[in-house]
Scaffold this motif. Structure first.
Motif, PDB file in Angstrom:
ATOM      1  N   PHE A 161       0.829  -1.206   0.000  1.00 37.37           N
ATOM      2  CA  PHE A 161       0.000   0.000   0.000  1.00 37.37           C
ATOM      3  C   PHE A 161       0.870   1.265   0.000  1.00 37.37           C
ATOM      4  N   LYS A 162       1.957   1.219   0.749  1.00 36.70           N
ATOM      5  CA  LYS A 162       2.793   2.414   0.918  1.00 36.70           C
ATOM      6  C   LYS A 162       3.503   2.823  -0.363  1.00 36.70           C
ATOM      7  N   HIS A 163       3.509   1.972  -1.372  1.00 36.32           N
ATOM      8  CA  HIS A 163       4.216   2.267  -2.611  1.00 36.32           C
ATOM      9  C   HIS A 163       3.280   2.627  -3.762  1.00 36.32           C
ATOM     10  N   VAL A 164       1.979   2.492  -3.580  1.00 41.39           N
ATOM     11  CA  VAL A 164       1.043   2.672  -4.691  1.00 41.39           C
ATOM     12  C   VAL A 164       1.031   4.114  -5.181  1.00 41.39           C
ATOM     13  N   THR A 165       1.064   4.263  -6.499  1.00 40.71           N
ATOM     14  CA  THR A 165       0.899   5.568  -7.139  1.00 40.71           C
ATOM     15  C   THR A 165      -0.330   5.520  -8.038  1.00 40.71           C
ATOM     16  N   VAL A 166      -0.745   6.680  -8.507  1.00 40.23           N
ATOM     17  CA  VAL A 166      -1.907   6.759  -9.391  1.00 40.23           C
ATOM     18  C   VAL A 166      -1.712   5.886 -10.625  1.00 40.23           C
ATOM     19  N   SER A 167      -0.513   5.921 -11.200  1.00 38.32           N
ATOM     20  CA  SER A 167      -0.269   5.161 -12.426  1.00 38.32           C
ATOM     21  C   SER A 167      -0.217   3.655 -12.201  1.00 38.32           C
ATOM     22  N   ASP A 168      -0.099   3.210 -10.935  1.00 37.57           N
ATOM     23  CA  ASP A 168      -0.086   1.783 -10.632  1.00 37.57           C
ATOM     24  C   ASP A 168      -1.491   1.185 -10.570  1.00 37.57           C
ATOM     25  N   LEU A 169      -2.503   2.010 -10.380  1.00 32.00           N
ATOM     26  CA  LEU A 169      -3.854   1.508 -10.160  1.00 32.00           C
ATOM     27  C   LEU A 169      -4.367   0.737 -11.370  1.00 32.00           C
ATOM     28  N   VAL A 170      -5.204  -0.230 -11.089  1.00 33.37           N
ATOM     29  CA  VAL A 170      -5.730  -1.127 -12.116  1.00 33.37           C
ATOM     30  C   VAL A 170      -7.234  -0.918 -12.242  1.00 33.37           C
ATOM     31  N   LEU A 171      -7.727  -0.915 -13.481  1.00 37.30           N
ATOM     32  CA  LEU A 171      -9.160  -0.861 -13.732  1.00 37.30           C
ATOM     33  C   LEU A 171      -9.630  -2.255 -14.124  1.00 37.30           C
ATOM     34  N   ALA A 172     -10.606  -2.777 -13.396  1.00 39.94           N
ATOM     35  CA  ALA A 172     -11.136  -4.110 -13.675  1.00 39.94           C
ATOM     36  C   ALA A 172     -12.646  -4.049 -13.824  1.00 39.94           C
ATOM     37  N   ASN A 173     -13.183  -4.968 -14.606  1.00 36.92           N
ATOM     38  CA  ASN A 173     -14.630  -5.027 -14.761  1.00 36.92           C
ATOM     39  C   ASN A 173     -15.237  -5.841 -13.622  1.00 36.92           C
ATOM     40  N   SER A 174     -16.557  -6.002 -13.652  1.00 37.09           N
ATOM     41  CA  SER A 174     -17.246  -6.648 -12.546  1.00 37.09           C
ATOM     42  C   SER A 174     -16.907  -8.131 -12.411  1.00 37.09           C
ATOM     43  N   ASP A 175     -16.290  -8.714 -13.429  1.00 44.78           N
ATOM     44  CA  ASP A 175     -15.836 -10.097 -13.360  1.00 44.78           C
ATOM     45  C   ASP A 175     -14.393 -10.220 -12.878  1.00 44.78           C
ATOM     46  N   GLY A 176     -13.787  -9.085 -12.529  1.00 45.04           N
ATOM     47  CA  GLY A 176     -12.416  -9.109 -12.059  1.00 45.04           C
ATOM     48  C   GLY A 176     -11.375  -9.164 -13.153  1.00 45.04           C
ATOM     49  N   GLN A 177     -11.797  -8.943 -14.401  1.00 41.91           N
ATOM     50  CA  GLN A 177     -10.861  -8.954 -15.521  1.00 41.91           C
ATOM     51  C   GLN A 177     -10.259  -7.561 -15.704  1.00 41.91           C
ATOM     52  N   VAL A 192      -9.017  -4.400 -17.422  1.00 41.14           N
ATOM     53  CA  VAL A 192      -9.266  -3.716 -18.694  1.00 41.14           C
ATOM     54  C   VAL A 192      -8.300  -2.554 -18.909  1.00 41.14           C
ATOM     55  N   GLU A 193      -7.613  -2.152 -17.838  1.00 40.91           N
ATOM     56  CA  GLU A 193      -6.573  -1.121 -17.957  1.00 40.91           C
ATOM     57  C   GLU A 193      -5.594  -1.289 -16.804  1.00 40.91           C
ATOM     58  N   GLY A 194      -4.304  -1.228 -17.111  1.00 39.39           N
ATOM     59  CA  GLY A 194      -3.291  -1.366 -16.079  1.00 39.39           C
ATOM     60  C   GLY A 194      -2.264  -2.422 -16.422  1.00 39.39           C
ATOM     61  N   ARG A 195      -1.295  -2.601 -15.521  1.00 38.00           N
ATOM     62  CA  ARG A 195      -0.155  -3.491 -15.784  1.00 38.00           C
ATOM     63  C   ARG A 195      -0.083  -4.667 -14.825  1.00 38.00           C
ATOM     64  N   PHE A 196      -1.039  -4.773 -13.894  1.00 40.88           N
ATOM     65  CA  PHE A 196      -0.914  -5.767 -12.833  1.00 40.88           C
ATOM     66  C   PHE A 196      -2.191  -6.598 -12.703  1.00 40.88           C
ATOM     67  N   HIS A 197      -2.068  -7.702 -11.978  1.00 32.30           N
ATOM     68  CA  HIS A 197      -3.225  -8.516 -11.619  1.00 32.30           C
ATOM     69  C   HIS A 197      -4.006  -7.825 -10.501  1.00 32.30           C
ATOM     70  N   VAL A 198      -5.233  -8.289 -10.299  1.00 35.52           N
ATOM     71  CA  VAL A 198      -6.029  -7.825  -9.169  1.00 35.52           C
ATOM     72  C   VAL A 198      -6.340  -9.016  -8.281  1.00 35.52           C
ATOM     73  N   ASN A 199      -6.684  -8.716  -7.039  1.00 35.25           N
ATOM     74  CA  ASN A 199      -7.065  -9.741  -6.074  1.00 35.25           C
ATOM     75  C   ASN A 199      -8.485 -10.206  -6.400  1.00 35.25           C
ATOM     76  N   GLN A 200      -8.625 -11.427  -6.892  1.00 36.70           N
ATOM     77  CA  GLN A 200      -9.941 -11.904  -7.307  1.00 36.70           C
ATOM     78  C   GLN A 200     -10.918 -11.991  -6.140  1.00 36.70           C
ATOM     79  N   ALA A 201     -10.433 -12.331  -4.953  1.00 33.53           N
ATOM     80  CA  ALA A 201     -11.307 -12.355  -3.787  1.00 33.53           C
ATOM     81  C   ALA A 201     -11.882 -10.971  -3.510  1.00 33.53           C
ATOM     82  N   ALA A 202     -11.082  -9.934  -3.803  1.00 40.26           N
ATOM     83  CA  ALA A 202     -11.565  -8.563  -3.621  1.00 40.26           C
ATOM     84  C   ALA A 202     -12.770  -8.309  -4.500  1.00 40.26           C
ATOM     85  N   PHE A 203     -12.671  -8.718  -5.740  1.00 41.83           N
ATOM     86  CA  PHE A 203     -13.749  -8.408  -6.668  1.00 41.83           C
ATOM     87  C   PHE A 203     -14.981  -9.267  -6.458  1.00 41.83           C
TER      88      PHE A 203
END
Length: 267
Positions: free
Chosen positions: A80-96, A98-109
């Motif tokens: 968390f302490k390292h996150v910048t605006v450009s690091d953020l990920v955009l995901a759809n309601s299925d957790g896929q 759609v914009e960004g460079r990283f995976h997302v936590n599927q349990a989160a979605f």
């Protein structure tokens, strides 16, 4: 004897000359998107600073202002302490992604997407495995109205009275959203806290003050028998302090602190 009168104090300034921050309004979707992303990165930094992070658990989502079924979220596995605006990920309601460079936590979605779907009024959802929130959740209890701050949650938060392991299916997410109902927060039994708001600022503030209220309740109970604020006064206090605008206002000193002391979060 009375002394010689002192000099006449200067007149009071007109209130319209005094600054008081209110939630900004943006003329374009692009400006609103950038604002939400900046506040999201800032909230994640604050949560990291406050020790709410636990391994790869914990996430805050912010609904995109244009694509209402897509959500900005912290990258999976990034501190968390390292996150910048450009690091953020955009995901759809299925957790896929759609914009960004990283995976997302599927349990989160699994949870967040269902809460966002059930609550179109909600812009942001916060959930972390904070220490005192988990301790309250382990008791399977709600917050009692024992302080001014806890009264903000009086009859406006709920208990999800089940634990089924790491949430990975949409049906479980829907049950959690149903338990939340129209409230601002949820105690997930044996799991932790979840809060929502009509802005990132509000959702982050509710999580922070709910975590602190959990700490106060546990500490007070360990020391003795807490005195409850009566129903009428608890409701009146909630009506004064329990709105998202008040949460937004309370959060601003924290935003000013993190954005000034760690301006790289905006990159």
């Amino acid at each position: 004897m009375h002394g010689t009168p002192g000099p006449t104090p200067p007149p009071a300034l007109p209130t319209d000359r005094l600054r008081f921050a209110m939630p900004p309004r943006h003329d374009s979707v692009e400006d609103e998107r950038l604002h939400r992303k900046e506040r999201l990165a800032g909230a994640l930094r604050l949560f990291g600073r406050l020790g709410f992070e636990d391994g790869v658990s914990g996430h805050i989502t912010a609904r995109d202002p244009e694509y209402s079924d897509c959500f900005w979220v912290n990258p999976f596995g990034m501190p968390f302490k390292h996150v910048t605006v450009s690091d953020l990920v955009l995901a759809n309601s299925d957790g896929q992604v759609v914009e960004g460079r990283f995976h997302v936590n599927q349990a989160a979605f699994t949870v967040h997407a269902q809460v966002h779907a059930a609550r179109p009024d909600v812009v942001a959802v916060a959930h972390c495995h904070s220490v005192h929130g988990r301790a309250l959740a382990a008791l399977g209890e709600l917050l009692d109205p024992i302080t001014q701050e806890s009264c903000a949650f009086y009859e406006d938060h709920a208990l999800y009275d089940a634990y089924t392991g790491v949430t990975v299916d949409a049906e479980e997410g829907r049950r959690i959203a149903d338990a939340l109902g129209s409230g601002k927060a949820l105690v997930l039994r044996n799991h932790g806290l979840l809060t929502v708001g009509d802005s990132v600022d509000a959702a982050a503030w509710w999580f922070l003050t709910m975590e602190r209220s959990s700490q106060v309740q546990l500490t007070a109970r360990a020391a003795g028998r807490p005195v409850l604020i009566d129903h009428r006064m608890a409701v009146a206090t909630r009506e004064q302090l329990g709105g998202d605008l008040v949460a937004w206002i309370n959060y601003q000193p924290l935003w000013q602190d993190i954005s000034r002391s760690e301006p790289d979060l905006l990159t």
